[in-house]
Each structure stands twice: as C-alpha cells, then as structure tokens.
Design a protein around this motif. Structure first.
Motif, PDB file in Angstrom:
ATOM      1  N   GLN A 283     -26.413  35.425  11.001  1.00 15.38           N
ATOM      2  CA  GLN A 283     -27.021  36.090   9.844  1.00 15.38           C
ATOM      3  C   GLN A 283     -27.231  35.112   8.693  1.00 15.38           C
ATOM      4  O   GLN A 283     -28.225  35.194   7.973  1.00 15.38           O
ATOM      5  CB  GLN A 283     -26.134  37.256   9.396  1.00 15.38           C
ATOM      6  CG  GLN A 283     -26.165  38.459  10.325  1.00 15.38           C
ATOM      7  CD  GLN A 283     -25.213  39.548   9.888  1.00 15.38           C
ATOM      8  OE1 GLN A 283     -24.460  39.386   8.933  1.00 15.38           O
ATOM      9  NE2 GLN A 283     -25.236  40.682  10.580  1.00 15.38           N
ATOM     10  N   ALA A 284     -26.295  34.178   8.536  1.00 17.44           N
ATOM     11  CA  ALA A 284     -26.417  33.202   7.456  1.00 17.44           C
ATOM     12  C   ALA A 284     -27.684  32.361   7.618  1.00 17.44           C
ATOM     13  O   ALA A 284     -28.340  32.008   6.634  1.00 17.44           O
ATOM     14  CB  ALA A 284     -25.186  32.299   7.431  1.00 17.44           C
ATOM     15  N   HIS A 285     -28.047  32.055   8.858  1.00 17.08           N
ATOM     16  CA  HIS A 285     -29.279  31.297   9.114  1.00 17.08           C
ATOM     17  C   HIS A 285     -30.513  32.191   8.945  1.00 17.08           C
ATOM     18  O   HIS A 285     -31.524  31.771   8.374  1.00 17.08           O
ATOM     19  CB  HIS A 285     -29.262  30.703  10.512  1.00 17.08           C
ATOM     20  CG  HIS A 285     -28.252  29.623  10.721  1.00 17.08           C
ATOM     21  ND1 HIS A 285     -28.419  28.344  10.234  1.00 17.08           N
ATOM     22  CD2 HIS A 285     -27.043  29.641  11.353  1.00 17.08           C
ATOM     23  CE1 HIS A 285     -27.366  27.612  10.565  1.00 17.08           C
ATOM     24  NE2 HIS A 285     -26.524  28.372  11.248  1.00 17.08           N
ATOM     25  N   LEU A 286     -30.415  33.431   9.436  1.00 13.79           N
ATOM     26  CA  LEU A 286     -31.573  34.326   9.397  1.00 13.79           C
ATOM     27  C   LEU A 286     -31.957  34.700   7.974  1.00 13.79           C
ATOM     28  O   LEU A 286     -33.122  35.015   7.704  1.00 13.79           O
ATOM     29  CB  LEU A 286     -31.278  35.600  10.207  1.00 13.79           C
ATOM     30  CG  LEU A 286     -31.004  35.418  11.701  1.00 13.79           C
ATOM     31  CD1 LEU A 286     -30.869  36.774  12.374  1.00 13.79           C
ATOM     32  CD2 LEU A 286     -32.089  34.584  12.369  1.00 13.79           C
ATOM     33  N   ALA A 287     -30.980  34.654   7.059  1.00 12.64           N
ATOM     34  CA  ALA A 287     -31.265  35.010   5.668  1.00 12.64           C
ATOM     35  C   ALA A 287     -32.313  34.087   5.063  1.00 12.64           C
ATOM     36  O   ALA A 287     -32.991  34.456   4.090  1.00 12.64           O
ATOM     37  CB  ALA A 287     -29.973  34.965   4.853  1.00 12.64           C
ATOM     38  N   ARG A 288     -32.455  32.887   5.643  1.00 11.47           N
ATOM     39  CA  ARG A 288     -33.430  31.917   5.136  1.00 11.47           C
ATOM     40  C   ARG A 288     -34.725  31.922   5.941  1.00 11.47           C
ATOM     41  O   ARG A 288     -35.605  31.107   5.693  1.00 11.47           O
ATOM     42  CB  ARG A 288     -32.817  30.515   5.155  1.00 11.47           C
ATOM     43  CG  ARG A 288     -31.563  30.387   4.289  1.00 11.47           C
ATOM     44  CD  ARG A 288     -31.120  28.943   4.168  1.00 11.47           C
ATOM     45  NE  ARG A 288     -30.613  28.429   5.441  1.00 11.47           N
ATOM     46  CZ  ARG A 288     -29.345  28.524   5.840  1.00 11.47           C
ATOM     47  NH1 ARG A 288     -28.441  29.120   5.052  1.00 11.47           N
ATOM     48  NH2 ARG A 288     -28.947  28.028   6.988  1.00 11.47           N
ATOM     49  N   LEU A 289     -34.827  32.855   6.918  1.00 12.37           N
ATOM     50  CA  LEU A 289     -35.988  32.891   7.807  1.00 12.37           C
ATOM     51  C   LEU A 289     -36.667  34.253   7.683  1.00 12.37           C
ATOM     52  O   LEU A 289     -36.225  35.233   8.281  1.00 12.37           O
ATOM     53  CB  LEU A 289     -35.560  32.633   9.260  1.00 12.37           C
ATOM     54  CG  LEU A 289     -34.864  31.284   9.518  1.00 12.37           C
ATOM     55  CD1 LEU A 289     -34.391  31.193  10.956  1.00 12.37           C
ATOM     56  CD2 LEU A 289     -35.812  30.131   9.202  1.00 12.37           C
ATOM     57  N   GLY A 290     -37.725  34.332   6.936  1.00 10.47           N
ATOM     58  CA  GLY A 290     -38.361  35.616   6.669  1.00 10.47           C
ATOM     59  C   GLY A 290     -39.189  36.169   7.808  1.00 10.47           C
ATOM     60  O   GLY A 290     -39.630  37.321   7.745  1.00 10.47           O
ATOM     61  N   HIS A 291     -39.370  35.387   8.888  1.00 11.02           N
ATOM     62  CA  HIS A 291     -40.212  35.856  10.001  1.00 11.02           C
ATOM     63  C   HIS A 291     -39.414  36.568  11.085  1.00 11.02           C
ATOM     64  O   HIS A 291     -39.974  36.920  12.124  1.00 11.02           O
ATOM     65  CB  HIS A 291     -40.958  34.670  10.624  1.00 11.02           C
ATOM     66  CG  HIS A 291     -40.041  33.635  11.234  1.00 11.02           C
ATOM     67  ND1 HIS A 291     -39.246  32.803  10.478  1.00 11.02           N
ATOM     68  CD2 HIS A 291     -39.791  33.309  12.528  1.00 11.02           C
ATOM     69  CE1 HIS A 291     -38.555  32.018  11.275  1.00 11.02           C
ATOM     70  NE2 HIS A 291     -38.872  32.300  12.532  1.00 11.02           N
TER      71      HIS A 291
END
Length: 306
Positions: free
Chosen positions: A177-185
């Motif tokens: 989740q910590a990585h996905l928070a920076r990935l809007g796609h």
C-alpha cells in the motif's frame, strides 16, 4: 455414507477444498473441515491431509481410516530442500498421495510403492460461462497473493508510464500500500467472495500474471492465469518455466513480457493482445469438475461403490 475429514492449515487460501467438498457430496458422502488434527474423531473412516506437516502421533489415532496426503506445493525458501526432506523422513506412510504435478512429486522424493495421482489446479465451472456486462474499465487486472507484487514494484511503475490502468483484486498488504499510494494508475478492491471474482476480473481487458522466477514458484501452476483464461481474458505474464509451457498450450492467448520491459514495449504488447473470448466451452478441462471426476483416489477413499 462415509465422512471425509480434511485437515488443512487455516492460513492458506485453498480453493480446491470447496471443489473437493462439492464433488464428494455429489457422490453421496459427507465432508468435514479441520484446521487442527485433534478435532478429527478417532473413529474417522477417511482422513485427507493437506500437507503441511502430518504429526505421526495424530495419524496413529486413525488406525481404521484410509489416509491421503496431498502435496499441492513443494516447500518454499529458505531451506526448501531441507524442509522437503524432513517431510520425506518424518511423515507417516499414507494409503494414497496426491501431488499437484509430476515436478512436485519428484521434488518430494518418495520412491516407495504408495499409489499416487497428479491433480492440477482448476477453476469453478461458472468461470466458463461468465460474461462481461459492460466495456472494460481497466487495461489489466491482477488477482490473488499481493505480497509477491513487492518483487515487481518497478514494473508497476512502468505500467503507469505506459498509461495503463491496473485493478488489484484481493487484500493489499501495508508494505505494498505504501508503494501504491504514489501510483495513481492502480486501484484495488480488497478481498472479494469467490463468486464475485469473475465480475471483477471482467472489468479489465487482460489478466496480469507475475511470479518470481525462483523454485518452486516457477514450476507450479498459477491459478490466477487459469482463471483469466477460463473467463476468456488474454494474459500478459513474465516469462518463467510454467508460464512458458502454458503459453504454448494456449497459443495466442498468453503474451510473455520481460520484467524489465519498457513502457513502449508494454504499449505494443497490449495493442497486440487478442479480444476476449466469449465462448470458452473448449476450455472445460480447466474446470474442477473435469479435473476431479476421474481421479482414482475416490475409489481408494470411498470404496469401489463410491
């Protein structure tokens, strides 16, 4: 009527258990599930161990039972080889063994005369009939174990650079989740019931299969890829041994793309994908009903009259 007692670890997602239960009940017998061996009654007639570890003292309690040991996977690192040898040395001898594949059987190393059968993974028959009710919202969908995606964070970033939208179906661990928070796609659904999975997967143009290229993962069946194919979705996968064999078996339906592929290569791969298949009855061999119907283990477990 015979009751088959399944002993399994509560931590694992085991879709085969529901398939076993439905099949055994269709034969007129009963099933009970146990996460601990001590809850199985001592007078049980049939005990099916999903291995794991089979405690010898518990197995001895069921002297009158037919006992089956199932190995859906070889052991994972660290010390994978040693873990498999410990099972070989310590597990009591069953009446029957079930292995997911010939590779798993050879990896486990038994050379005795215990009868065995190979039982691959499969999908619910309903997947073959499910249809999309609206155009896809996403380019790709990924189903299942999310912790492995931590190996592929740079690839997930590349998908964004390629302008591709990804849907994750399943629980996303905090580290990811910590990585996905920076990935809007990328969007996620969280865990969904099995009967809701087809509708979620059909929200995308294609299925995404990513697996670390390490033993035993690269030699074992990816259930998510079977589910994508059964729903008629084309698949994009990183290349590894099992995926390469599956791509040959489903010619034109699986696109293999290196983990290090560029955004432009991803765009080209997506443009080259075939359309979703609406008629998939030719894929009936992927269904649990097909996989289970002819297994010789049933006669050993339930008797010749079943």
């Amino acid at each position: 009527m015979i009751t088959v007692h399944f002993v399994h670890g509560a931590r694992s997602y085991l879709p085969e258990l529901a398939a076993y239960q439905a099949h055994i009940q269709s034969l007129g017998h009963a099933v009970q599930m146990h996460t601990q061996a001590h809850t199985v009654p001592g007078d049980a007639q049939a005990v099916w161990w999903i291995c794991g570890r089979v405690p010898a003292d518990q197995a001895r309690r069921f002297k009158g039972a037919v006992q089956v040991h199932e190995y859906a996977s070889a052991s994972l690192a660290p010390l994978a080889w040693l873990k498999d040898r410990v099972k070989q040395w310590q597990h009591p001898v069953p009446d029957f063994r079930v292995f997911q594949s010939e590779w798993v059987r050879q990896r486990m190393g038994w050379e005795d005369t215990v009868p065995y059968v190979l039982r691959d993974m499969a999908v619910p028959e309903s997947f073959l009939a499910a249809q999309a009710l609206q155009p896809p919202e996403f380019d790709l969908v990924y189903l299942g174990e999310m912790r492995r995606l931590l190996h592929f964070v740079p690839l997930l970033q590349t998908l964004g650079q390629a302008g591709l939208k990804l849907l994750l179906v399943g629980d996303v661990p905090p580290a990811l989740q910590a990585h996905l928070a920076r990935l809007g796609h990328i969007q996620s659904t969280g865990r969904v019931p099995q009967d809701h999975v087809p509708a979620q997967l059909l929200r995308a143009r294609a299925g995404l299969n990513l697996m670390p290229d390490v033993l035993p993962l690269n030699e074992q069946t990816s259930t998510k890829m079977l589910e994508y194919l059964a729903l008629g979705l084309p698949v994009v996968s990183n290349p590894y041994a099992w995926a390469q064999r599956t791509a040959r078996a489903h010619a034109g339906r699986v696109q293999l793309l290196a983990v290090q592929a560029s955004a432009a290569q991803w765009q080209a791969a997506m443009q080259a994908l075939p359309l979703r298949q609406t008629d998939r009855q030719h894929l009936v061999s992927l269904s649990w009903s097909y996989q289970l119907q002819a297994l010789p283990v049933w006669a050993a477990l339930l008797g010749d009259g079943l």
